[in-house]
Design a protein around this motif. Sequence first.
Motif, PDB file in Angstrom:
ATOM      1  N   ILE A 197       0.820  -1.210   0.000  1.00  0.00           N
ATOM      2  CA  ILE A 197       0.000   0.000   0.000  1.00  0.00           C
ATOM      3  C   ILE A 197       0.858   1.267   0.000  1.00  0.00           C
ATOM      4  CG2 ILE A 197      -1.982  -1.064   1.133  1.00  0.00           C
ATOM      5  CD1 ILE A 197      -1.043   0.209   3.752  1.00  0.00           C
ATOM      6  N   SER A 198       2.162   1.121   0.279  1.00  0.00           N
ATOM      7  CA  SER A 198       3.053   2.275   0.319  1.00  0.00           C
ATOM      8  C   SER A 198       4.364   1.929  -0.371  1.00  0.00           C
ATOM      9  CB  SER A 198       3.320   2.705   1.769  1.00  0.00           C
ATOM     10  OG  SER A 198       4.291   3.748   1.820  1.00  0.00           O
ATOM     11  N   LYS A 225      -3.368  -1.206  -6.044  1.00  0.00           N
ATOM     12  CA  LYS A 225      -3.762   0.172  -5.786  1.00  0.00           C
ATOM     13  C   LYS A 225      -3.088   0.665  -4.501  1.00  0.00           C
ATOM     14  CE  LYS A 225      -6.446   0.494  -9.361  1.00  0.00           C
ATOM     15  NZ  LYS A 225      -6.077   1.344 -10.510  1.00  0.00           N
ATOM     16  N   LYS A 227      -1.834   3.464  -1.563  1.00  0.00           N
ATOM     17  CA  LYS A 227      -2.301   4.648  -0.845  1.00  0.00           C
ATOM     18  C   LYS A 227      -1.229   5.737  -0.827  1.00  0.00           C
ATOM     19  CE  LYS A 227      -5.489   2.223   2.271  1.00  0.00           C
ATOM     20  NZ  LYS A 227      -5.819   1.924   3.707  1.00  0.00           N
ATOM     21  N   LYS A 228       0.046   5.296  -0.886  1.00  0.00           N
ATOM     22  CA  LYS A 228       1.149   6.243  -0.810  1.00  0.00           C
ATOM     23  C   LYS A 228       2.191   5.882  -1.860  1.00  0.00           C
ATOM     24  CE  LYS A 228       4.748   8.005   2.327  1.00  0.00           C
ATOM     25  NZ  LYS A 228       5.309   7.947   3.712  1.00  0.00           N
ATOM     26  N   GLN A 253      -2.975   5.341 -10.834  1.00  0.00           N
ATOM     27  CA  GLN A 253      -2.842   5.418  -9.377  1.00  0.00           C
ATOM     28  C   GLN A 253      -3.551   6.668  -8.829  1.00  0.00           C
ATOM     29  OE1 GLN A 253      -1.480   3.142  -7.404  1.00  0.00           O
ATOM     30  NE2 GLN A 253      -0.640   1.795  -8.982  1.00  0.00           N
ATOM     31  N   GLN A 255      -6.059   6.954  -7.146  1.00  0.00           N
ATOM     32  CA  GLN A 255      -6.669   6.779  -5.826  1.00  0.00           C
ATOM     33  C   GLN A 255      -5.718   7.170  -4.696  1.00  0.00           C
ATOM     34  OE1 GLN A 255      -5.336   4.253  -7.611  1.00  0.00           O
ATOM     35  NE2 GLN A 255      -3.719   3.853  -6.110  1.00  0.00           N
ATOM     36  N   LEU A 256      -4.479   7.533  -5.018  1.00  0.00           N
ATOM     37  CA  LEU A 256      -3.471   7.843  -4.011  1.00  0.00           C
ATOM     38  C   LEU A 256      -3.954   8.863  -2.982  1.00  0.00           C
ATOM     39  CD1 LEU A 256      -0.275   8.127  -6.240  1.00  0.00           C
ATOM     40  CD2 LEU A 256      -0.652   6.439  -4.421  1.00  0.00           C
ATOM     41  N   GLN A 257      -3.544   8.640  -1.724  1.00  0.00           N
ATOM     42  CA  GLN A 257      -3.803   9.610  -0.663  1.00  0.00           C
ATOM     43  C   GLN A 257      -2.569  10.461  -0.374  1.00  0.00           C
ATOM     44  OE1 GLN A 257      -5.298   7.420   2.715  1.00  0.00           O
ATOM     45  NE2 GLN A 257      -6.853   6.382   1.506  1.00  0.00           N
ATOM     46  N   GLU A 258      -1.387   9.889  -0.624  1.00  0.00           N
ATOM     47  CA  GLU A 258      -0.133  10.629  -0.458  1.00  0.00           C
ATOM     48  C   GLU A 258       0.723  10.413  -1.697  1.00  0.00           C
ATOM     49  OE1 GLU A 258       1.868  10.083   3.354  1.00  0.00           O
ATOM     50  OE2 GLU A 258       0.050   9.116   4.122  1.00  0.00           O
ATOM     51  N   ASN A 285      -8.354  12.085  -3.843  1.00  0.00           N
ATOM     52  CA  ASN A 285      -8.218  11.657  -2.447  1.00  0.00           C
ATOM     53  C   ASN A 285      -6.936  12.145  -1.782  1.00  0.00           C
ATOM     54  OD1 ASN A 285     -10.657  10.093  -2.469  1.00  0.00           O
ATOM     55  ND2 ASN A 285      -9.571   8.525  -3.636  1.00  0.00           N
TER      56      ASN A 285
END
Length: 510
Positions: A197-198, A225, A227-228, A253, A255-258, A285
């Motif tokens: 995830i990262s 997918k 997140k970071k 990508q 959907q990334l949060q960071e 996001n």
Amino acid sequence: MQKKEEKQEKRYLSVINKILLILAGVLLAYNIKVYYDRVSSSHYEIKGNEIIMKNDNKYLQDFQLASLSKVLSQNSQTTKLNAQLTYNRINDFRDFFASLENLSNLKELSLSIGKNPIVNEQVQAASLGKALAKLTQLNHLNLELDSLFNKQSIQVILKELSKISGLTELRLSLISCDLSGDGLQSLYPLTDIKNLISLELLLIGSQLKEEEMKHLKTILHRLPKLKKLNLNLYANKIQVDGIITLSGGLFQQRQLQEFGIDLYFNNITTNGTESLMGVVGSMENLTSLKLGLEFNYIKNEGGIFVGKGLSQLKKLKDLSVNAASKNFGFDGYEAIVTAIENLPPLENLELIIGVNKCGVSGAELLKQALFKQNKLKSLKINFLENYVGDAGATYVAEGIQYQKNLEELSVNMNQNSLSDRGALELARAVKNSKSPKIVDFKVSSNEITDKGIKDILVLLEQALPKVDLLQVEFLDTALTNSTRDDIELKYGSVDKLQLKLNTIPASNWE
């Protein structure tokens, strides 16, 4: 008779000398063992189930590494290992890797072994890969292999690494590894880490150009997918076509949060900036964004694309923008700062916008943005060589004083044509800031006099009771030797205050 006695005496002395030499050798060996046991023991620390080895740049050799391998063998219950072994003289890590295999409970690993003169590269790569594959409980990995392996060896390591099913966070540093041509194919095994995830990839100076970006695009397409994601492509030559290709991978990508990307000196120009920011702006996001666009010839139009992309990010909390470039201009600067002003309340802001010569008007724009963004916990402003003058410094100071929740403050106003008045306004803003615990204050290469520097330090001294650390820099000002000596006497040993200052010609004191 006398000659016979002399011969016996010589034989006797010879035996005694041999015995003494043997004893001396034993004693020397013992002392060396004691010394290196003591040195080796100072090279690690055990805290509960955590082992810390901070030995980079200590010139450790193979026989000293053996004692660290022993530490791993004797502490199989360890759940966290931080082994910093870069910049040493280690030729062979295989015993260390074999000991690493035994840490079956390891959940977090930071292993830095770059910049060592290893031999039998492929054999050691296989040994490292085998060890990593045995760490089945691992979920956090920081693996630093700078300047160490070729692309074939990297692929061997990552193929084994991909077998760790529970791995969720990976930081992989391949600084100065030659990944040109099809070298990035060695990273394809990363796409088999299904729970990732990262991901942070440090590919600084890896000889990447436009054509190599198609492999990075493929990797981003195939990755789960995330997140970071953090991509550091500092000092490569991917240029416009390269960033356009890479943007196609980033599109998968969204959907990334960071997200962080450093493209320093890649010559992506305006067109590349448009492509990148078109994708970034669609990452709905995002809560954290770091943009490194320094010296990419993005010009005014590129700055406008950056501003347009930023304006679409409605969930952003942490923002870092580095758009320092001599080919920039006021319109691009205005677009970026205005976009920041209109974002929802940020918690952390870093703005590196030096060498743009944005002047007084640019400083006033920043003040307006800081009036709106007044809930910051961390504020870092780098206005190097922007020629804002005293009036501009006053605007920046007013923006700083408007902050209510600051915990960290960094202000770089070097080379901005400041006199005592402007520098004092900034110092007063630091003194009046409500709650920063860490302050970094730079006003070097400005026309600040002896009296001005003394007055600034009097103001800053009043901030000391509330801060944990205050760093102050006055380099290449109009400071004289006598005032420097007075300052050294008064502030040289003041707790929590770190001073850097010199005279012209420069002194040796900092």
